[in-house]
Every structure is written in structure tokens, then in C-alpha cells.
Write a protein that holds these residues in place. Structure first.
Motif, short mmCIF file in Angstrom:
data_model
loop_
_atom_site.label_atom_id
_atom_site.label_comp_id
_atom_site.label_asym_id
_atom_site.label_seq_id
_atom_site.Cartn_x
_atom_site.Cartn_y
_atom_site.Cartn_z
N VAL A 191 6.62 5.53 9.50
CA VAL A 191 7.43 5.50 8.29
C VAL A 191 7.30 6.81 7.53
O VAL A 191 8.28 7.36 7.02
CB VAL A 191 7.03 4.30 7.41
CG1 VAL A 191 7.72 4.39 6.04
CG2 VAL A 191 7.39 2.99 8.09
N ARG A 192 6.09 7.35 7.49
CA ARG A 192 5.90 8.63 6.81
C ARG A 192 6.62 9.76 7.55
O ARG A 192 7.15 10.67 6.92
CB ARG A 192 4.41 8.93 6.69
CG ARG A 192 3.67 8.03 5.72
CD ARG A 192 2.30 8.59 5.35
NE ARG A 192 2.43 9.90 4.75
CZ ARG A 192 1.39 10.65 4.38
NH1 ARG A 192 0.15 10.20 4.58
NH2 ARG A 192 1.56 11.82 3.85
N ARG A 226 2.83 17.97 -2.08
CA ARG A 226 3.42 17.19 -1.00
C ARG A 226 2.44 16.16 -0.43
O ARG A 226 2.84 15.06 -0.06
CB ARG A 226 3.89 18.12 0.11
CG ARG A 226 4.65 17.41 1.23
CD ARG A 226 5.02 18.35 2.35
NE ARG A 226 5.68 17.64 3.44
CZ ARG A 226 5.84 18.12 4.65
NH1 ARG A 226 5.38 19.34 4.94
NH2 ARG A 226 6.44 17.41 5.58
N PHE A 227 1.15 16.51 -0.36
CA PHE A 227 0.16 15.63 0.24
C PHE A 227 -0.95 15.33 -0.76
O PHE A 227 -1.36 16.19 -1.54
CB PHE A 227 -0.45 16.26 1.50
CG PHE A 227 0.56 16.59 2.56
CD1 PHE A 227 1.26 15.58 3.21
CD2 PHE A 227 0.81 17.90 2.92
CE1 PHE A 227 2.18 15.88 4.19
CE2 PHE A 227 1.73 18.21 3.90
CZ PHE A 227 2.43 17.19 4.54
N ARG A 246 -3.37 11.41 8.57
CA ARG A 246 -1.91 11.25 8.53
C ARG A 246 -1.25 12.41 7.78
O ARG A 246 -0.17 12.87 8.16
CB ARG A 246 -1.57 9.90 7.91
CG ARG A 246 -1.96 8.72 8.79
CD ARG A 246 -1.55 7.40 8.16
NE ARG A 246 -2.45 7.00 7.09
CZ ARG A 246 -3.51 6.22 7.25
NH1 ARG A 246 -3.82 5.75 8.45
NH2 ARG A 246 -4.27 5.87 6.23
N ASP A 247 -1.87 12.88 6.69
CA ASP A 247 -1.32 14.03 5.97
C ASP A 247 -1.29 15.26 6.86
O ASP A 247 -0.29 15.99 6.93
CB ASP A 247 -2.15 14.31 4.72
CG ASP A 247 -1.87 13.32 3.60
OD1 ASP A 247 -0.94 12.51 3.74
OD2 ASP A 247 -2.59 13.36 2.58
N VAL A 275 0.85 -1.18 0.00
CA VAL A 275 0.00 0.00 0.00
C VAL A 275 0.89 1.23 0.00
O VAL A 275 1.78 1.37 0.85
CB VAL A 275 -0.92 0.02 1.22
CG1 VAL A 275 -1.74 1.31 1.26
CG2 VAL A 275 -1.84 -1.18 1.22
N ARG A 276 0.67 2.13 -0.94
CA ARG A 276 1.49 3.34 -1.04
C ARG A 276 0.67 4.54 -0.59
O ARG A 276 -0.45 4.75 -1.02
CB ARG A 276 1.97 3.54 -2.48
CG ARG A 276 2.84 2.39 -2.98
CD ARG A 276 3.43 2.68 -4.35
NE ARG A 276 4.25 1.55 -4.80
CZ ARG A 276 5.51 1.36 -4.46
NH1 ARG A 276 6.11 2.24 -3.67
NH2 ARG A 276 6.17 0.31 -4.89
N GLU A 277 1.28 5.32 0.29
CA GLU A 277 0.66 6.54 0.78
C GLU A 277 1.76 7.54 1.07
O GLU A 277 2.71 7.25 1.80
CB GLU A 277 -0.15 6.26 2.04
CG GLU A 277 -0.89 7.49 2.56
CD GLU A 277 -1.69 7.20 3.82
OE1 GLU A 277 -2.64 6.39 3.72
OE2 GLU A 277 -1.36 7.75 4.88
N GLY A 278 1.65 8.73 0.50
CA GLY A 278 2.74 9.68 0.63
C GLY A 278 3.99 9.12 -0.01
O GLY A 278 3.98 8.63 -1.14
#
Length: 558
Positions: free
Chosen positions: A169-170, A393-394, A86-87, A61-64
Motif C-alpha cells: 500500500v505504501r 517524507r519519512f 519500510r521507509d 494503524v497509520r504509517e507513512g
């Protein structure tokens, strides 16, 4: 693209595949606390390649900037709808790091920002003066801190209930100026997955996986030299069991981020449960979302006060099915204006009668709640400027911009709000357009604003009598049908034409004023998000067994 490789560690493989649920220490990857009493295992910090093989049934799963490994079964909790949460947290922590690191002589560098975000001219002049002084004195240039790099004098971050470690991780990949990030979870499967995700994203030099009871971990870090600069708590349900430890484990002026998803309790469905968890009685009313924010702030302030500390809210938002608060925690007593002249004595009351003088309904008693401002507008403006200046960025930058724009427009000194449709239903008349109703209050000389917590909310310093006078005047403009004229109180009676309304002391003017339409509405910003996906909302709790429940505390939550 590099082909996927089989994992090299059979112990991690066994743990994540569900064959063996006993805690097993990994032999490679990010260090993990609590998995093995051996000191050697707890201090393992070997660097590993940033790629790992996928186990059977796993997906990415990819996020940011993060790419997180997830098992196919619901063994580790993950909610994609919380991407906005999270953003926003990354944006707030980045701005907090910018302020803190500036005091330590370090300038943070955020990818995509062409130059430092200047909030006002005073900050710009101050920076120019400091630069000139440095050039004349021959001092060394300011130290910079970039994302993904370990900063020696950076911030120490703790995510107490990390689940898969996505948020941590972000942080490691997107927030500059960090010294360490501790991603903790009570579940052995979650802790092992956090270690693999840290290795997969190449952040083992920053991120440390931990398998501990969140409260015990924070209690052990109460010493002044051991406290964290940032603590993030995002539990599945109520954060109440962790608040006492959190207000002690965060450093002086540190940032505490708390999420509450038990909105049924905080919105008035169970007042006694709310009192047992947060020390306040919730009320089932239209303003329940803002009241929930004030309940959690009051609970945090009360717990901090036990240890001679106090909170200063930076940003508090009610979003979708949860609320999120960002507060600074300080040591000492809160600064109160003219505190030397204030004398505290026993309260007297009640200040009102048993029934409302306007609608005739009985008063309900709720609280206590936080009565001060919900936001630090200057800090919110800095976050807003940074997000709007770097929209790529987000993924939810447009929504963040709309939300924060509404926050800056809210009246700071007016707690709670009204809803126009609720006022109309009380007197059984048609609902006036929001712009006209706001204009009528502005014409009457009162302040008024919208609220980010509700679409048709109205925050105003006008007394209730003025609001009902406006509704009476609106009924004259748009008369109600006699068949619907059923009023709860003679004072608001609209029924037979022969029974005229009490004469109003206010003749409302419903001509639309330009200042009745706020900038966020004029610019058509995304202020309220529509349903992001079918059947969205709170997801099911992880079902990997009681030992591996994520985002909860099996010891404290029976």
C-alpha cells in the motif's frame, strides 16, 4: 470525518472475523488471485470507495501515507519497529524507479521535492543538453509520473510475503512510476485483508491482492516478458526457500530486496544450519553482522549463477535484529577487471598455520562469503540526497540519513571489521578511545573507517601485525594492572614487568587527527538507533492457525 460504515460484503466479513477459515473470494475491492479458480473472480477490478467499515476488534494503524486495518488478534503479522525498513525500501525503490523511468522517457514526481535531486554537475549538464535538444527539435515535453497514478510504462512490483499489505500500500501511495503492485500471501485471511486495505486506501487501480504460494507465483513469472521489475521478500525468518525463484522472476537489471531475520543462524550460533540454507558456514565473532550480509549476497550470487545471471549490490545494511539487501540482477557474466588475463586453476593452501601467530588461538574456517563491495556508493548518494532534501517524507528520515552517511564513509574494498574492545580484551588492557586508535592507524599510513553494522567497529587495510603493535604501544601509555595481565599468548604477554613485550616495529602516535572523526560523527547524525520501545525486537508469529501463518511458506517450511 465520515462515520464508519458496516462492511457490505458478508463473505469478507466472515473470513476476517475468524468464523470461517476457508478461502472466500471477495465480491468487491481489489482483485485477488488464487482465492477462486473462476476466471471472473481473478479478473475482478472494480473501483470501490476509499473507505471501509471497521470490523469488531479492528484498529487502524497509520504509517507513512497508508492507513492499514488490523485485527485485534494476532492473526496477521505486523511489526511497528520495521518502519525504518519500510521507509528505507520506499526511498530505494523511488530512486530505482527514477533511474529506470528516465531511460523510458518518463520523469517521476515525488511530493515535497521542489526540484530534481542533482548528484553531480555532469548529470545537471546532461539534463540541460537534453532539454535544449528537445526545445530545438520541437519534441513533446517529458512525460511525468506522480505517486498514486498508474503509469503505462511503469514498473511492476511484487511483494511475495505481504501479510497485511502495508508495504505494498505504501508503494502504491508513495512511489511514483508504477504500473502495478502485486501483494501476495499464502494466508486466506491475509489476502482478504490486503484487498480490504487496498480498498480502504483507494489504490485498487494499482494494487492487486494475491493468495498464492510465493515460490510458485515467481516460478510462473520466469518468462522474459513476465518478469517483475522489483521483487520484495520480507519473510518471518529465513528467505532461503524463495531465493531460487526470486533470482529468476526479476527482470533484467531489476531490483531484488531481501530481508533476513534469522540472525541467530547467520551470526554463528548454528553453522551447519547456515550452510544448509545459504551454502556458507557462519562464525560466531564480533564481525558477524557484516559477515551475515556477505553470506546472503554469496547465496544470491550462487543461485543467480546457475541461470547465467549475476548480482550487483546497491545497498546492504545490518539493522537492529535483521539484515536488508538491495541488489540488481543482470543476465550474463559479471564484468571482472582484466578478466581476459585471469586464468583459473585449483586453489592451494591452507594459506595460514593452525594457530594465529599473534594471539595463539586456533584459526576458524568460515564462508564462503561475498568478497566484493557491499554498496554502490553513487546510488547510495542519490538516495541520501533525496531523503535529506525531503525530510518530511519519512518518519525515520533522520535515521536513514545517518545510516546512509555512514555507508558512504565505509571502506569499500575491506571486508569485515575489528572491534577495539575485543582487541583490548585479548591483551587485557584498557580500551583506547576510538578517535585515538583511528588516528594511530592514520599516522601509520593506513586507511580506516567506521562501520554502520557496529558502534565500535573499525575497518582498516592495516595488517594484523600493525594493529597489535598499536595495542602494545597503547599499553605503554596506559599500563595494565599486574593482577589483570593474563595473556592468551606469549607473543602478546603483558604480565610481569620483567617479561618485556616483544619490541614493536611501529611507534604509534595517538595524537588525534581531524580526519579521524568522520563527517557523520561530527554532524551528530542519528547513526545507531536506541531502543524504540520496551520489549522491542522480533514479534511473535501470527497465531491464526497453520493455514494462516504469515510471512512463511507452509509447503516449504515444515
Amino acid at each position: 470525518m465520515e462515520p464508519l460504515r458496516a462492511p457490505q460484503d458478508p463473505q469478507v466479513n466472515t473470513t476476517l472475523s475468524g468464523i470461517d477459515t476457508k478461502p472466500q473470494p471477495p465480491t468487491s475491492g481489489a482483485p485477488m488471485e488464487g482465492l477462486n479458480p473462476s476466471p471472473a473472480a481473478s479478473t475482478l477490478d472494480q473501483e470501490m470507495p476509499p473507505t471501509t467499515g471497521l470490523l469488531p476488534g479492528e484498529t487502524v494503524v497509520r504509517e507513512g501515507k497508508a492507513a492499514i486495518l488490523f485485527p485485534s488478534a494476532n492473526e496477521v503479522f505486523y511489526n511497528p519497529v520495521q518502519e525504518f525498513n519500510r521507509d528505507l525500501t520506499c526511498a530505494v525503490v523511488t530512486e530505482f524507479a527514477r533511474e529506470q523511468m528516465a531511460r523510458r522517457g518518463v520523469k517521476v514526481v515525488v511530493p515535497g521535492e521542489k526540484e530534481r535531486v542533482v548528484v553531480n554537475l555532469a548529470d545537471e549538464k546532461k539534463e540541460e543538453t537534453e532539454m535544449q535538444t528537445g526545445e530545438e527539435g520541437g519534441e513533446e515535453p517529458v512525460v511525468t509520473a506522480s505517486v498514486g497514478e498508474r503509469c503505462k510504462n511503469g514498473l511492476r512490483v511484487l511483494e511475495g510475503l505481504a501479510a497485511s499489505g502495508l508495504r505494498s500500500v505504501r508503494f502504491a501511495l508513495e512511489v511514483p512510476g508504477l504500473r502495478s503492485v502485486t501483494a501476495n500471501d499464502f494466508s486466506s485471511k491475509a489476502a482478504a485483508l490486503i484487498a480490504r486495505n487496498a480498498q480502504h486506501n483507494g489504490v485498487t487501480h494499482l494494487l492487486q491482492a494475491s493468495q498464492r504460494d510465493a515460490s510458485m507465483l515467481m516460478y510462473e513469472m520466469r518468462g522474459k516478458k513476465d518478469r517483475y521489475d522489483v521483487i520484495d521478500l520480507d519473510p518471518y525468518g529465513s528467505p532461503a526457500p524463495f531465493l531460487d525463484a526470486a533470482v529468476q522472476a526479476v527482470g533484467e537489471g531489476g531490483l531484488l530486496c531481501v530481508t533476513c531475520t534469522d540472525m541467530a543462524v547467520m551470526a554463528g550460533n548454528s553453522g551447519e544450519t547456515c550452510y544448509s540454507k545459504y551454502g556458507s558456514v557462519s562464525i560466531k565473532a564480533k564481525y558477524c553482522h557484516e559477515m551475515a550480509l556477505r553470506i546472503i549476497l554469496h547465496s544470491l550470487d550462487q543461485r543467480a549463477g546457475v541461470y547465467q545471471r549475476y548480482i550487483h549490490p546497491l545497498l546492504c545494511v545490518s539493522v537492529d535484529f535483521y539484515i536488508r539487501v538491495f541488489v540488481r540482477v543482470h543476465t550474463g557474466q559479471a564484468m571482472v577487471k582484466n578478466s581476459a588475463s585471469i586464468k583459473y586453476s585449483a586453489a592451494t593452501g591452507p594459506p595460514v598455520g593452525a594457530e594465529c601467530e599473534h594471539c595463539g588461538h586456533r584459526h576458524q574456517l568460515g564462508g564462503p562469503i561475498w568478497g566484493e563491495a557491499l554498496h554502490d556508493v553513487s546510488f547510495v548518494q542519490k538516495v541520501l540526497s533525496a531523503v535529506s532534501g525531503n525530510p518530511s517524507r519519512f518518519g525515520t528520515a533522520r535515521r536513514i540519513e545517518g545510516m546512509l552517511s555512514m555507508v558512504t564513509e565505509e571502506l569499500e574494498d575491506v571486508p569485515l571489521y575489528y572491534t577495539v574492545d575485543n582487541l583490548s580484551s585479548t591483551v587485557h588492557c584498557s580500551t583506547p578511545p576510538l578517535l585515538q586508535f583511528r588516528s594511530a592507524l592514520l599516522h601509520a599510513g593506513h586507511r580506516v573507517s567506521l562501520s554502520h553494522a557496529c558502534k565500535n567497529a573499525l575497518k582498516t587495510d592495516a595488517p594484523p601485525r600493525v594493529l597489535w603493535d598499536v595495542m602494545r604501544c597503547w599499553e605503554k601509555v596506559c599500563p595494565v594492572s599486574p593482577l589483570l595481565a593474563l595473556s592468551p599468548s606469549p607473543s602478546l604477554s603483558l604480565s610481569p614487568p620483567s617479561l618485556a613485550l616483544p619490541l614493536s616495529s611501529l611507534q604509534a602516535c595517538f595524537d588525534v587527527r581531524e580526519d579521524a572523526n568522520p563527517q557523520s560523527r561530527r554532524r551528530h547524525l542519528t547513526r545507531f538507533q536506541e531502543n524504540p520501545e520496551p520489549f522491542w525486537g522480533p514479534k511473535a508469529r501470527a497465531n491464526a492457525g497453520y493455514d494462516t501463518l504469515i510471512n512463511t511458506n507452509p509447503v516449504l517450511d515444515p
